[in-house]
Design a protein around this motif. Structure first.
Motif: not given
Length: 375
Positions: A356-363
């Motif tokens: 969950g650290c610095c999540p991307a818009r598309a995992p």
């Protein structure tokens, strides 16, 4: 720091950076790499490339990384730390996959990664980890032995990063005309990012208004401003401001922009400003163009004296900080008690990026974290 420096279980360090063109013919292909998947027309990239063409189509970042490589190797050798150092980039040669192949061929099995970004954010941390995962997947597809990679913690508040920047601000203040020096303000600059990205930077518990990205920069600004006061005897007002915005104008990004800030400071009667790029490890293109060229030209139009302080670059104290971080992380991996070195109130950053650290818009898969597929 222990008397005997032990990097076990690690057998290599990878300097991982952004990359940059090294000639006019490289500029557009480099920008295509940077913007891959965004559908930006080549004509627009040529317009953006004008910043590079002003400097002969050459970004200074690769030479600066070569200097840092040399500083790290000399520091390690001078202190008996037996750890080879490799170098790879995200967006230009040497591409990241190449040194990882070389390390695999050399039998390296545990690799530490130093990213040339000191703060938490998607673009400054997780995107590097995603690129690492892509490169490791390429090695796996080629049938090569895939090394385990671990990323060094964020070093924004390590004294070896903070102290050279404080020296740079003091030196820039001394360069100002004496009649404006005492009243000079300090504009601490960093890369603007979308506010949504800032708000979700760092571990989930740090998400919120500005997230870890803004919080960490404010901490470094305070640390540098305090050091400047101690060294000069003068309290200089300061503010965190932003530069190098890109992207659609309807998407909110961190503000104020450095040029807007200079106009506001001038209107308020401030006699001079020192621009201190604390968000950047070295004097690469966004520093040379956005500050030394664009912001300095705006200040000249206003009649506002400005100076730009130096980034850390290959400062010997930064090389020593990297050595300290390497020895620290190796001791953590061996299960030893460690007291990480960090200035200020925030304390040392996490050793391993949590889920969950610095999540991307598309995992996407990301190596060197708690969610790494290559643990």
């Amino acid at each position: 720091m222990p008397d005997v420096l032990d990097a076990t279980p690690y057998d290599a360090l990878l300097l991982l950076s952004f990359g940059g063109p090294e000639g006019p013919d490289d500029v557009v292909p480099f920008l295509e790499n940077v913007t891959r998947g965004r559908g930006i027309p080549k004509e627009r990239l040529k317009e953006v490339g004008q910043h590079y063409f002003l400097f002969g189509g050459v970004s200074p970042i690769n030479d600066q990384n070569r200097a840092l490589l040399d500083a790290l190797r000399k520091d390690f050798a001078g202190h008996g730390l037996d750890l080879p150092v490799y170098w790879g980039n995200r967006n230009w040669a040497p591409y990241l996959t190449d040194p990882l192949r070389e390390m695999a061929a050399d039998g390296r099995r545990r690799v530490l990664v130093l990213a040339t970004s000191a703060y938490a954010s998607y673009s400054g941390c997780r995107q590097y980890r995603e690129n690492l995962a892509d490169a490791l997947a390429a090695l796996e597809a080629e049938g090569l032995a895939v090394p385990r990679v671990d990323k060094l913690r964020h070093y924004f508040n390590h004294p070896g990063f903070v102290e050279p920047m404080a020296d740079g601000v003091v030196a820039s203040l001394a360069e100002l005309p004496e009649d404006v020096r005492e009243g000079a303000h300090i504009a601490f600059t960093t890369h603007s990012i979308p506010t949504a990205s800032a708000d979700t930077s760092g571990p989930a518990e740090e998400h919120g208004d500005g997230g870890a990205y803004v919080r960490q920069h404010l901490e470094v600004a305070r640390l540098v401003a305090d050091a400047v006061r101690e060294r000069t005897g003068t309290e200089h007002p300061w503010q965190l401001v932003y530069q190098s915005r890109s992207g659609a104008p309807h998407i909110p990004w961190l503000e104020p922009d450095i040029c807007d800030h200079l106009e506001e400071r001038h209107a308020a009667g401030v006699p001079a400003v020192v621009m201190a790029p604390i968000g950047f490890v070295s004097d690469h293109m966004e520093v040379l163009y956005d500050l030394d060229t664009e912001a300095t030209a705006r200040a000249r139009e206003l009649g506002l004296p400005v100076r730009r302080s130096a980034t850390v670059g290959a400062d010997a104290r930064f090389a020593a900080a990297v050595r300290d971080l390497v020895v620290e992380r190796a001791a953590v991996e061996r299960g030893q008690d460690v007291t990480p070195c960090a200035l200020g109130a925030l304390g040392p950053s996490h050793q391993v990026c949590p889920v969950g650290c610095c999540p991307a818009r598309a995992p996407r898969p990301a190596a060197a974290g708690a969610d790494s597929p290559y643990a």
